[in-house]
Each structure stands twice: as structure tokens, then as C-alpha cells.
Design an enzyme around this catalytic site. Structure first.
Site, PDB file in Angstrom:
ATOM      1  N   ASP A 123     -39.310 -39.376 -29.706  1.00  0.00           N
ATOM      2  CA  ASP A 123     -39.711 -38.211 -31.085  1.00  0.00           C
ATOM      3  C   ASP A 123     -39.518 -36.957 -31.063  1.00  0.00           C
ATOM      4  O   ASP A 123     -38.734 -36.472 -30.543  1.00  0.00           O
ATOM      5  CB  ASP A 123     -41.215 -38.383 -30.781  1.00  0.00           C
ATOM      6  CG  ASP A 123     -41.811 -37.582 -29.631  1.00  0.00           C
ATOM      7  OD1 ASP A 123     -41.452 -37.235 -28.792  1.00  0.00           O
ATOM      8  OD2 ASP A 123     -43.090 -36.315 -29.482  1.00  0.00           O
ATOM      9  N   GLU A 152     -43.629 -36.907 -26.956  1.00  0.00           N
ATOM     10  CA  GLU A 152     -43.518 -35.972 -26.015  1.00  0.00           C
ATOM     11  C   GLU A 152     -43.763 -34.833 -26.372  1.00  0.00           C
ATOM     12  O   GLU A 152     -44.589 -34.476 -26.038  1.00  0.00           O
ATOM     13  CB  GLU A 152     -42.105 -36.026 -25.387  1.00  0.00           C
ATOM     14  CG  GLU A 152     -41.883 -34.472 -24.256  1.00  0.00           C
ATOM     15  CD  GLU A 152     -41.772 -32.761 -24.974  1.00  0.00           C
ATOM     16  OE1 GLU A 152     -41.058 -32.351 -24.183  1.00  0.00           O
ATOM     17  OE2 GLU A 152     -41.150 -32.877 -26.441  1.00  0.00           O
TER      18      GLU A 152
END
Length: 483
Positions: free
Chosen positions: A78, A145
Site C-alpha cells: 500500500d 502497513e
């Protein structure tokens, strides 16, 4: 397309540019997960996906390395989605537009996603390379994350087999990271009601813009401005001296980014119209002087707007602004063990108006677990005193440095042999997923390194081209030397 393929190493930059074409906001990683699974199928690589979306792709050892211990290379898939106000961009659907600016690669008006797209690109380049010696490789790609470490939290024991892990999510070439801070969020809600606005009041919008922002771990020590704190200084003074009423407030975005922009719509009695402008000009001058060395781009603007029909009830307004003023922000304590390392910090990240409450998000970090709890409780107590509903997130653990690490010795020796100088071995104040991996895989030998990235989590994000080449050369040499 192919704006970066002429850069070296070509395979890494080509895959990075491919990654830029795939939208991958935190918690919306479906497209990049499919991209990775399709990549594995195309190259006949063994791959699997777990229940939360983490992806593992395996590659066997090269000839003569069959008995070398397996290594897991890890990055997160991400990215932080931030853009400049004037940039029209849909992170759910649009492709990032990277471009070369001298020694750096940047994006057009948005975050670049080199955090951690460059780690992903290095993994993909290794998985498809035919001329690099290595033992068995497992490439772990984790989800979410940036906003919750969800992939690392949800990772199950046994998803991968290796007991040596190289994290590819660091941002300073020439530095080897062997520890990181743990973190926790403290979130406050201020329920409010609306009241009728002042009749014949002077309405205006005040905005704070032009700040650098940046990562609330890596850059918290740099003396950068926080737009929420700056805006609140003005709102607090106006409330206490000029009967200001608050109609709207919006500041910051992400829990792990220092607030770059903040704004509010306010109303004062007509008799205080001039005083409100004078107070604004005085504050703007004061803050410019305070931050002239670190925030030369600071901008503040006050402009008249149409009179809003309603304002936040006065009791909530006062409690909110008092709490924001009292809430600490920045470095709380420096490490007594590692010179130059921030031990404990807190970030006043965002202020958002919902339908019937105002949401304030803060984030605390520390490499000492008890200190992390202490600063989180300090922030909690401020908002409790202000009558807010306050809660902590679950938090995540830090990664305690192991100076006797085998992979540290290999990585350090490799750097010296390649580049003729000692790398800096240190811990990082940012949160890495390594602490959570250590919980699931006790005894895991870990290290983290990467190329130089600046301005992460802001539209000023950029990655240094030369350091990507050094990072790649270092990584493949480490893999060749692991026995």
C-alpha cells in the site's frame, strides 16, 4: 509509460513504473494484489495469498546455492495517498505519474509511492532475474502497513519458512536498521450540536498551507510546522478575545503524517472585524519568524466568505480548542542509549468534522514500551479533561536491536567491501513491521535497508536515483554472501 526504464538498474525501475500504474491506497489493495498474483503466474512462480491479502511468492535457489539458508524479502504494497490542493487526482483509479528531476524521481502533484514501491520493484526484479546468485527466496508483500499494519498483525505463523528476513522499507542509503519504535494511536471524539450563527456577523475562512509535512516518525525531529497547531493558536485567541464562533474545521489527513494544511470557517461580531485581521497578521508574522529555517513555504490566508447558517455550540468549541492547544506535539524524549535517536514522540495528526462529532486523531511512538504508554496516556488525559470520548488503538510493538545479528554482520561486511566505507548501523523512530514479525516468529534474524527517499507521505516525496543503484548492488551481494 517507460519514462524510467533508461535508469539503472533497468529492471528495478521498469517494475517500479509498472507498479505506479496500479492504484494501491491502504485498505484498497485489491488491484495490486491481483497484479502480483498475475505476475507470479506469468513467470511460473509459486505464489499464495492469505485471508487478509498478504502475498508470498517463492523462487528456488540458483545452481550451487541449493543448500544455502532461505531468506524472506519483505515490503508493503500500500501507499500513502496525499496530493496538493490544486492537483486533480483519484487515488482509487488513476495511475501515479513519475518523472525524472535531475538526481531524483518524483510524481506529478502526488505522493510517489516509492514507500514502499521501490522495495516491491526490487523483489520483482530478483524473482525474474536469471544472472543473480542466491539461495531459496521468499518474497513477502504485506497489506495496509501505512494505516494499521494490518497485514503484519494478521500474518499467521507458518506463512513463510525462512528465518532470516530483509525488510526493504528503509529510506536512508548507507544506513542499516536493526530496530524500530513501537506505536499507538489516541483518538478523541467531541460530540457537538449546532447553534444559529451570529446575526450580521463577519464570516471568514482562515487557511494554513505550504508546510512540508512528512513522516511523523522519520521527520518528527526536524522542527517542521504542524498546520493543526498553527491554526489552533489563532482560533483559540479569537475565541478568548473576540467572541469568535467556529462553523467548520478541517486539518491534516493521515495518522502517520505531520499535518501540512488546515482550515476553518469562523464568525465574529462586526465590531471585531478589524481586530480579527490584525490578530491574523500578527500571528502569521510570528509563526513565519519561528519557522523561517524549516518552513520557508508557509502560507496563511484569511478571506471573507458567506455567513454560515450555523456554528458549533460554544461549550464544545472551547473544550476542543483548549484541548488542541494543550495537546503535545513533537519530540518528547531523545534516546539515552543511541545518540541522535528520537526515543518518544507524538503527532497531532488530523481534525475532522463528522455529522455530529469532531474526530481528533493523534499518534504516539517510542522505542521504549513503557514510554510509549506514558505519552499515549498523557495525550488521553488532555482530551479526557476536555470532556471528549477517548480511546487508544491496539498499538504495535517495537523491534529491539540485536547487535550480534548474523545478517547484520553479512550486510555490514558486504557494504564495506562494495563501497569502501562503513555503513551507519542504527534504529529508526518510524514503525516497521519487523516488531510484529518477531512476535510471530521468535528468533527471526532481521535487518532493514533501502535507497534514499525524502518527503515520504507528502506530495514532495522523491527517491534518489543513484542510491537505488547502490541499494540494488548491495542487496544482491548480501544474498550471494548469505551461507
Amino acid at each position: 509509460m517507460n519514462k524510467l526504464s533508461h535508469l539503472e538498474p533497468s529492471s528495478v525501475w521498469t517494475y517500479f513504473e509498472d507498479i505506479c500504474q496500479v492504484p494501491r491506497p491502504s485498505k484498497k489493495e485489491e488491484k495490486i494484489i491481483k497484479f502480483l498474483m498475475d505476475f507470479a503466474e506469468k513467470h511460473n512462480l509459486e505464489a499464495k495469498k492469505d485471508h487478509i491479502g498478504n502475498v508470498l511468492i517463492k523462487k528456488g535457489a540458483t545452481e550451487g546455492k541449493e543448500h544455502v539458508k532461505a531468506v524472506v524479502l519483505q515490503s508493503h504494497i500500500d501507499m500513502v495517498c496525499e496530493k496538493n490542493n490544486e492537483t486533480k487526482f483519484d487515488f482509487d483509479n488513476d495511475a501515479i505519474k513519475p518523472w525524472v528531476d535531475g538526481e531524483w524521481v518524483k510524481a506529478e502533484g502526488t505522493t510517489l509511492g516509492s514507500d514502499d514501491g521501490i522495495g516491491m520493484a526490487a523483489q520483482m526484479a530478483l524473482l525474474t532475474a536469471t544472472d543473480i546468485a542466491h539461495g531459496p527466496i521468499e518474497c513477502l508483500f504485506t497489506v495496509d502497513e501505512e494505516t494499521g499494519l494490518t497485514g503484519a498483525f494478521e500474518l499467521k505463523e507458518g506463512f513463510f519458512e525462512a528465518r532470516t528476513l530483509i525488510n526493504l522499507d528503509s529510506e536512508d542509503e548507507g544506513e542499516l536498521f536493526i530496530g524500530c519504535a513501537g506505536g499507538i494511536d489516541t483518538i478523541a471524539q467531541f460530540p457537538f450540536t449546532y447553534e444559529s450563527t451570529l446575526e450580521n456577523g463577519f464570516a471568514f475562512k482562515v487557511k494554513v498551507t505550504g508546510l512540508k509535512g512528512g513522516h511523523s516518525g522519520d521527520e518528527i525531529h526536524k522542527g517542521l510546522g504542524n498546520a493543526n497547531k498553527i491554526l489552533n493558536r489563532y482560533l483559540w485567541e479569537m475565541t478568548n478575545q473576540y467572541e469568535m464562533r467556529l462553523s467548520e474545521i478541517d486539518g491534516g489527513n493521515l495518522r502517520n503524517a505531520i499535518a501540512r494544511e488546515s482550515s476553518a470557517i469562523c464568525v465574529v461580531p462586526q465590531k471585531f472585524k478589524e481586530q480579527s485581521r490584525i490578530a491574523f497578521n500578527v500571528l502569521f508574522h510570528d509563526v513565519q519568524m519561528e519557522l523561517k529555517a524549516t518552513e520557508p513555504g508557509l502560507r496563511m490566508k484569511l478571506e471573507s466568505v458567506d455567513l454560515p447558517s450555523k456554528v458549533i455550540d460554544l461549550d464544545t468549541q472551547k473544550r476542543l480548542l483548549n484541548a488542541l492547544y494543550a495537546c503535545p506535539h513533537g519530540v518528547i524524549e531523545m534516546s539515552r542509549d543511541i545518540e541522535g535517536l528520537v526515543e518518544t514522540s507524538t503527532n497531532l495528526a488530523s481534525i475532522k468534522m463528522k455529522e455530529d462529532f469532531i474526530l481528533v486523531t493523534t499518534s504516539q511512538r517510542s522505542s521504549v514500551e513503557s514510554a510509549k504508554d506514558d505519552i499515549a496516556n498523557m495525550v488521553l488525559s488532555v482530551f479526557q479533561l476536555a470532556g471528549a470520548d477517548v480511546r487508544h488503538s491496539d498499538g504495535y510493538p517495537g523491534w529491539t536491536p540485536n547487535t550480534e545479528s548474523e545478517v547484520l554482520k553479512i550486510t555490514k561486511d558486504s557494504y564495506v567491501n562494495l563501497f569502501g566505507e562503513e555503513p551507519l548501523v542504527r534504529a529508526i523512530h518510524a514503525g516497521l513491521e519487523c516488531g510484529l514479525f518477531l512476535e510471530k516468529y521468535p528468533g527471526m534474524d532481521m535487518i532493514s535497508f533501502g535507497p534514499t527517499i525524502r518527503g515520504a507521505h507528502s506530495p514532495d516525496e522523491r527517491i534518489n536515483i543513484e542510491t537505488v543503484q547502490k541499494f540494488w548492488k548491495h542487496l544482491i551481494d548480501v544474498l550471494d554472501n548469505i551461507a
